[in-house]
Design a protein around this motif. Structure first.
Motif, PDB file in Angstrom:
ATOM      1  N   ASP A  32       0.850  -1.203   0.000  1.00  0.00           N
ATOM      2  CA  ASP A  32       0.000   0.000   0.000  1.00  0.00           C
ATOM      3  C   ASP A  32       0.876   1.239   0.000  1.00  0.00           C
ATOM      4  O   ASP A  32       2.065   1.173   0.346  1.00  0.00           O
ATOM      5  CB  ASP A  32      -0.912  -0.008   1.240  1.00  0.00           C
ATOM      6  N   VAL A  33       0.256   2.354  -0.389  1.00  0.00           N
ATOM      7  CA  VAL A  33       0.955   3.641  -0.342  1.00  0.00           C
ATOM      8  C   VAL A  33       0.030   4.631   0.334  1.00  0.00           C
ATOM      9  O   VAL A  33      -1.127   4.775  -0.065  1.00  0.00           O
ATOM     10  CB  VAL A  33       1.303   4.137  -1.762  1.00  0.00           C
ATOM     11  N   LYS A  34       0.506   5.257   1.402  1.00  0.00           N
ATOM     12  CA  LYS A  34      -0.353   6.225   2.115  1.00  0.00           C
ATOM     13  C   LYS A  34       0.315   7.597   2.112  1.00  0.00           C
ATOM     14  O   LYS A  34       1.469   7.739   2.513  1.00  0.00           O
ATOM     15  CB  LYS A  34      -0.578   5.745   3.552  1.00  0.00           C
ATOM     16  N   ASP A  35      -0.463   8.610   1.670  1.00  0.00           N
ATOM     17  CA  ASP A  35       0.044   9.986   1.628  1.00  0.00           C
ATOM     18  C   ASP A  35      -0.331  10.731   2.889  1.00  0.00           C
ATOM     19  O   ASP A  35      -1.464  10.625   3.362  1.00  0.00           O
ATOM     20  CB  ASP A  35      -0.602  10.733   0.448  1.00  0.00           C
ATOM     21  N   SER A  36       0.592  11.488   3.432  1.00  0.00           N
ATOM     22  CA  SER A  36       0.259  12.459   4.479  1.00  0.00           C
ATOM     23  C   SER A  36       1.047  13.714   4.135  1.00  0.00           C
ATOM     24  O   SER A  36       1.919  13.679   3.259  1.00  0.00           O
ATOM     25  CB  SER A  36       0.636  11.895   5.859  1.00  0.00           C
ATOM     26  N   PRO A  37       0.781  14.825   4.780  1.00  0.00           N
ATOM     27  CA  PRO A  37       1.459  16.074   4.395  1.00  0.00           C
ATOM     28  C   PRO A  37       2.980  15.954   4.466  1.00  0.00           C
ATOM     29  O   PRO A  37       3.686  16.543   3.639  1.00  0.00           O
ATOM     30  CB  PRO A  37       0.930  17.085   5.419  1.00  0.00           C
ATOM     31  N   ASP A  38       3.489  15.202   5.438  1.00  0.00           N
ATOM     32  CA  ASP A  38       4.946  15.176   5.627  1.00  0.00           C
ATOM     33  C   ASP A  38       5.622  13.969   4.979  1.00  0.00           C
ATOM     34  O   ASP A  38       6.790  14.035   4.634  1.00  0.00           O
ATOM     35  CB  ASP A  38       5.276  15.172   7.133  1.00  0.00           C
ATOM     36  N   TYR A  39       4.891  12.872   4.874  1.00  0.00           N
ATOM     37  CA  TYR A  39       5.524  11.636   4.394  1.00  0.00           C
ATOM     38  C   TYR A  39       4.669  10.953   3.331  1.00  0.00           C
ATOM     39  O   TYR A  39       3.451  11.140   3.266  1.00  0.00           O
ATOM     40  CB  TYR A  39       5.713  10.648   5.563  1.00  0.00           C
ATOM     41  N   ILE A  40       5.364  10.139   2.516  1.00  0.00           N
ATOM     42  CA  ILE A  40       4.666   9.176   1.681  1.00  0.00           C
ATOM     43  C   ILE A  40       5.122   7.813   2.175  1.00  0.00           C
ATOM     44  O   ILE A  40       6.297   7.447   2.000  1.00  0.00           O
ATOM     45  CB  ILE A  40       5.008   9.356   0.189  1.00  0.00           C
ATOM     46  N   ASP A  41       4.226   7.103   2.852  1.00  0.00           N
ATOM     47  CA  ASP A  41       4.597   5.824   3.454  1.00  0.00           C
ATOM     48  C   ASP A  41       4.318   4.700   2.477  1.00  0.00           C
ATOM     49  O   ASP A  41       3.186   4.561   1.984  1.00  0.00           O
ATOM     50  CB  ASP A  41       3.807   5.602   4.752  1.00  0.00           C
ATOM     51  N   ILE A  42       5.344   3.907   2.205  1.00  0.00           N
ATOM     52  CA  ILE A  42       5.193   2.770   1.295  1.00  0.00           C
ATOM     53  C   ILE A  42       5.302   1.493   2.124  1.00  0.00           C
ATOM     54  O   ILE A  42       6.310   1.268   2.799  1.00  0.00           O
ATOM     55  CB  ILE A  42       6.275   2.790   0.200  1.00  0.00           C
ATOM     56  N   TYR A  43       4.212   0.737   2.112  1.00  0.00           N
ATOM     57  CA  TYR A  43       4.197  -0.504   2.885  1.00  0.00           C
ATOM     58  C   TYR A  43       4.602  -1.654   1.963  1.00  0.00           C
ATOM     59  O   TYR A  43       4.037  -1.797   0.873  1.00  0.00           O
ATOM     60  CB  TYR A  43       2.802  -0.753   3.468  1.00  0.00           C
ATOM     61  N   ILE A  44       5.604  -2.418   2.405  1.00  0.00           N
ATOM     62  CA  ILE A  44       6.078  -3.527   1.569  1.00  0.00           C
ATOM     63  C   ILE A  44       6.018  -4.835   2.353  1.00  0.00           C
ATOM     64  O   ILE A  44       5.893  -4.839   3.588  1.00  0.00           O
ATOM     65  CB  ILE A  44       7.534  -3.302   1.098  1.00  0.00           C
ATOM     66  N   ARG A  45       6.099  -5.951   1.610  1.00  0.00           N
ATOM     67  CA  ARG A  45       6.174  -7.256   2.269  1.00  0.00           C
ATOM     68  C   ARG A  45       7.299  -8.048   1.591  1.00  0.00           C
ATOM     69  O   ARG A  45       7.378  -8.074   0.359  1.00  0.00           O
ATOM     70  CB  ARG A  45       4.850  -7.981   2.140  1.00  0.00           C
ATOM     71  N   TYR A  46       8.154  -8.639   2.423  1.00  0.00           N
ATOM     72  CA  TYR A  46       9.228  -9.474   1.877  1.00  0.00           C
ATOM     73  C   TYR A  46       8.686 -10.843   1.545  1.00  0.00           C
ATOM     74  O   TYR A  46       7.815 -11.370   2.238  1.00  0.00           O
ATOM     75  CB  TYR A  46      10.361  -9.609   2.892  1.00  0.00           C
ATOM     76  N   LEU A  47       9.229 -11.426   0.493  1.00  0.00           N
ATOM     77  CA  LEU A  47       8.821 -12.767   0.082  1.00  0.00           C
ATOM     78  C   LEU A  47      10.027 -13.692   0.098  1.00  0.00           C
ATOM     79  O   LEU A  47      11.182 -13.231   0.049  1.00  0.00           O
ATOM     80  CB  LEU A  47       8.232 -12.731  -1.335  1.00  0.00           C
ATOM     81  N   GLY A  48       9.787 -15.008   0.154  1.00  0.00           N
ATOM     82  CA  GLY A  48      10.854 -16.012   0.061  1.00  0.00           C
ATOM     83  C   GLY A  48      11.883 -15.852   1.155  1.00  0.00           C
ATOM     84  O   GLY A  48      11.552 -15.640   2.322  1.00  0.00           O
ATOM     85  N   ALA A  49      13.163 -15.919   0.736  1.00  0.00           N
ATOM     86  CA  ALA A  49      14.267 -15.941   1.702  1.00  0.00           C
ATOM     87  C   ALA A  49      14.387 -14.625   2.463  1.00  0.00           C
ATOM     88  O   ALA A  49      14.909 -14.589   3.574  1.00  0.00           O
ATOM     89  CB  ALA A  49      15.586 -16.229   0.977  1.00  0.00           C
TER      90      ALA A  49
END
Lengths: 404, 324
Positions: free
Chosen positions: B275-292
């Protein structure tokens, strides 16, 4: 001099009625449901009022007359509870009424339509009444209730309640009549008609506002609308409004005793007023055969004079009258009764209702005749309908641009 | 609905003294005849508006001096209630002495304002405003007759609220400029819908061609579309912060593909954007690791810093990368 000719809207409380009510405010004030002497002290007066009501409309002891807060409550009660009893919990789905009922019937019917009930609004003839054969034609096997007023508030026209009652009896359909404009104005005898429910209002026959009643034939089933302490035999909860019940009973008695004589006295004055206006003014007409009208009512149409403008001038002359037409009401609609009887559209905004009472005097009638005529004269002098110079070519109105 | 609405106000008590006075004794009530005009060498114009079947009708008379198009006298006849008579009377009064071209500019607002006792208090209650609208309409008609043109030619705009004379163009502009979201706001800003209320939605006193509810919905929809278009255009030009969400995700994926993903895959892992969430100060990018990568010690330290540094450099300084 000031003259009140709006007695179909409400009436003066007969001073004798006011006097009879007074002890039940601060002297005999107990709750009639209480066991102690303060409560039971009001019982003789309530019993008397109940007897007065039964006598006034010729009700049988097996019937119920339940006091309500007003006729609007009584009308709502019948329509909504028949819906519950016969439509929600039964096999029926249809109600028959007319297009010129009181708003407390029409608005409730609209509400029931929203709830999924089929409602037929019967048209009236050029006399402003619904004919019995019309009612017969629209009753189906699914019809739960026929609700038709006894007399109309705008025109005073009296509906064929006896014939409609017979048809409903034959078809096995419940029959409710809004008797507000009939009781106290014309003879009403429940022994002579087949009516299941009849609504009444005290303030239409010189009783107080804020009290009405519902007649229920043979104490038949009708689910209560107000639930609570089981007053009125469980039919209508709420602490009994003792002074108003006393007032309504006496008012009913005073209005219905020797009613033929009272009617005649009012009728003579009404006819004199009507004849005078019809005789002296051109381009005026009254709605409905006067022999089939409540004896106190005139609905007169005055060509070229808009209803609210006329009320304004009458008010300046200290005369209180009414109109259901155009600008007088918030909704700016034409007079629905005038339209329903098929009057020219041009006349739908020109109706003035004059309604007398047994307290109206001959002097007041003389005064109204004089001032009514001068108001019509003044307004017609302003009216575009009576203008002589015609519009420039292309300047005439081709269609109605407003008030659709 | 609140305390002041429990007992509806008396209609007539809300009339100004001027309305009452003119209703009782209209000054310009009467007719102008052809003979009078002929004698003075003037032109007679007579126009009707409304009809008895509408509940209101007015007939306006103008005596016009053709030398200078001046209305030297004006009278009226009216079938209507008190406010209709008083409005017609004031309308005739306002016409006298003006040229036809000036008279066309008289609006129902002018008539109503002239009927006020004090400038702040309306002369008539809201449901009576339509009476003065008739005055406006009949003047247009009379002017059309005199000038020999269609009365519609005087109306260069579509009027949505006749009572307050608010045009479609004004309404659209005001909604957009002020980011208005409700009918109440529109009434506050423009007075449209504040009088007879017919123009708010279908089912009022009069049927209308345009209703405020529809105009508001249309303009809001257009504003949304415009906003999206602006974002899309900005994204195409590479401005990450103004991109739409879909554009952002694509840009992030492309940046990761270009410099990070190959190394993760070499180690038997991968990463996906949640997901990507915008706020005035930050753009937060949520990631998930896969495999190893999943569970690898470096995934919350070195690898994470590398991903974040890459995205910051390529896309925006406001980016934070948050593994979940």
């Amino acid at each position: 001099m000031q003259v009140y000719l709006d007695n179909n809207a409400t009436t003066m409380v007969d001073p004798a009625v006011t006097e009879a009510m007074i002890p039940f405010f601060s002297e005999i004030y107990g709750n009639p449901n209480s066991l102690h002497r303060f409560g039971t002290a009001s019982h003789p007066a309530i019993t008397k009022a109940i007897n007065q009501m039964y006598k006034a409309i010729g009700a049988n002891d097996k019937d119920d007359i339940v006091f309500t807060s007003c006729a609007t409550e009584a009308n709502n009660w019948v329509l909504q509870s028949v819906w519950i009893d016969k439509i929600l919990h039964g096999e029926k789905n249809h109600i028959v009424t007319t297009e010129i009922e009181h708003p407390s019937v029409l608005s409730t019917c609209k509400f029931l339509e929203d709830m999924g009930v089929k409602v037929t609004y019967l048209p009236v003839n050029d006399q402003g009444i619904v004919e019995a054969h019309t009612v017969r034609a629209f009753i189906t096997e699914k019809t739960a209730l026929v609700s038709i007023m006894w007399a109309n508030n705008e025109t005073g026209m009296i509906f064929p309640i006896q014939e409609i009652g017979e048809i409903c009896k034959e078809k096995g359909v419940l029959f409710h009549t809004d008797g507000v404009q009939a009781v106290g104005k014309i003879p009403v005898n429940m022994q002579e008609v087949h009516v299941d429910f009849m609504s009444m209002s005290a303030h239409k026959f010189h009783g107080p506002k804020g009290i009405g009643a519902l007649y229920i034939k043979n104490s038949q089933k009708l689910t209560p609308m107000l639930h609570g302490g089981d007053q009125m035999g469980g039919r209508r909860s709420g602490t009994l409004n003792v002074p108003y019940i006393v007032g309504m009973g006496l008012a009913a008695q005073l209005a219905t005793t020797n009613i033929e004589e009272k009617m005649e006295s009012i009728r003579v004055k009404r006819d004199r007023l009507e004849d005078a206006l019809l005789g002296s003014l051109s381009d005026v007409f009254t709605v409905g055969d006067r022999n089939n009208r409540t004896p106190n009512t005139i609905l007169i149409s005055i060509r070229g004079v808009e209803g609210e403008g006329m009320l304004w001038d009458l008010n300046n002359a200290l005369i209180g009258a009414s109109t259901g037409s155009a600008c007088a009401s918030e909704d700016l609609e034409a007079n629905s009764v005038m339209l329903a009887i098929g009057a020219d559209n041009e006349l739908a905004h020109t109706g003035i209702r004059l309604s007398l009472s047994r307290f109206t005097t001959d002097e007041e009638i003389d005064y109204v005749i004089e001032r009514f005529e001068s108001a019509v004269k003044r307004l017609r002098a302003i009216s575009s309908s009576y203008a002589i110079v015609q519009p420039t070519a292309g300047g005439a109105t081709l269609a109605c641009h407003i008030h659709h | 609905m609140a305390k002041n609405d429990l007992l509806g106000g008396s209609l007539w008590d809300q009339y100004s003294n001027k309305v009452t006075t003119l209703m009782n004794n209209p000054i310009n009530q009467g007719e102008i005849t052809q003979e009078e005009c002929d004698a003075a060498g003037h032109k007679l114009i007579v126009a009707d508006f409304g009809a008895e079947s509408c509940g209101d009708a007015v007939r306006l008379y103008w005596e016009v001096d053709p030398a200078n198009d001046t209305i030297v006298n004006s009278k009226f006849k009216s079938f209507g209630c008190g406010t209709a008579i008083a409005s017609s009377d004031m309308m005739a009064e306002l016409c006298i002495g003006k040229t036809v071209q000036q008279a066309v500019k008289i609006t129902n607002i002018d008539v109503e304002m002239s009927l006020r006792d004090d400038p702040e208090t309306p002369a008539v209650p809201p449901q009576k405003m339509h009476c003065s609208v008739m005055a406006y309409d009949v003047i247009k008609k009379a002017a059309g007759l005199y000038l020999g043109v269609d009365e519609a030619s005087f109306e260069d705009e579509i009027i949505v609220c006749e009572c307050a004379r608010v045009s479609l163009g004004t309404l659209r502009e005001v909604i957009k400029l002020n980011d208005l979201k409700s009918i109440e706001q529109i009434t506050d800003y423009t007075k449209a819908g504040g009088f007879c209320k017919s123009c708010i939605k279908p089912g009022g006193h009069e049927a209308r061609e345009y209703y405020l509810v529809d105009i508001l919905a249309d303009v809001r929809r257009e504003m949304d579309v415009e906003k999206m278009q602006a974002s899309a255009d900005a994204g195409l030009q590479g401005d990450f912060e103004t991109m739409t969400l879909v554009q952002k995700i694509k840009a992030i994926d492309a940046a990761i593909d270009e410099s990070v993903r190959q190394f993760l895959i070499m180690d038997g892992g991968n990463v996906e954007i949640i997901d990507v969430k915008d706020s005035p100060d930050y753009i937060d990018i949520y990631i998930r690791y896969l495999g190893a990568c999943n569970g690898c010690a470096s995934s919350s330290t070195g690898t994470l810093y590398a991903i974040e540094a890459t995205l910051k450099e390529k896309l925006s300084n406001k980016i934070r990368v948050l593994p979940i």
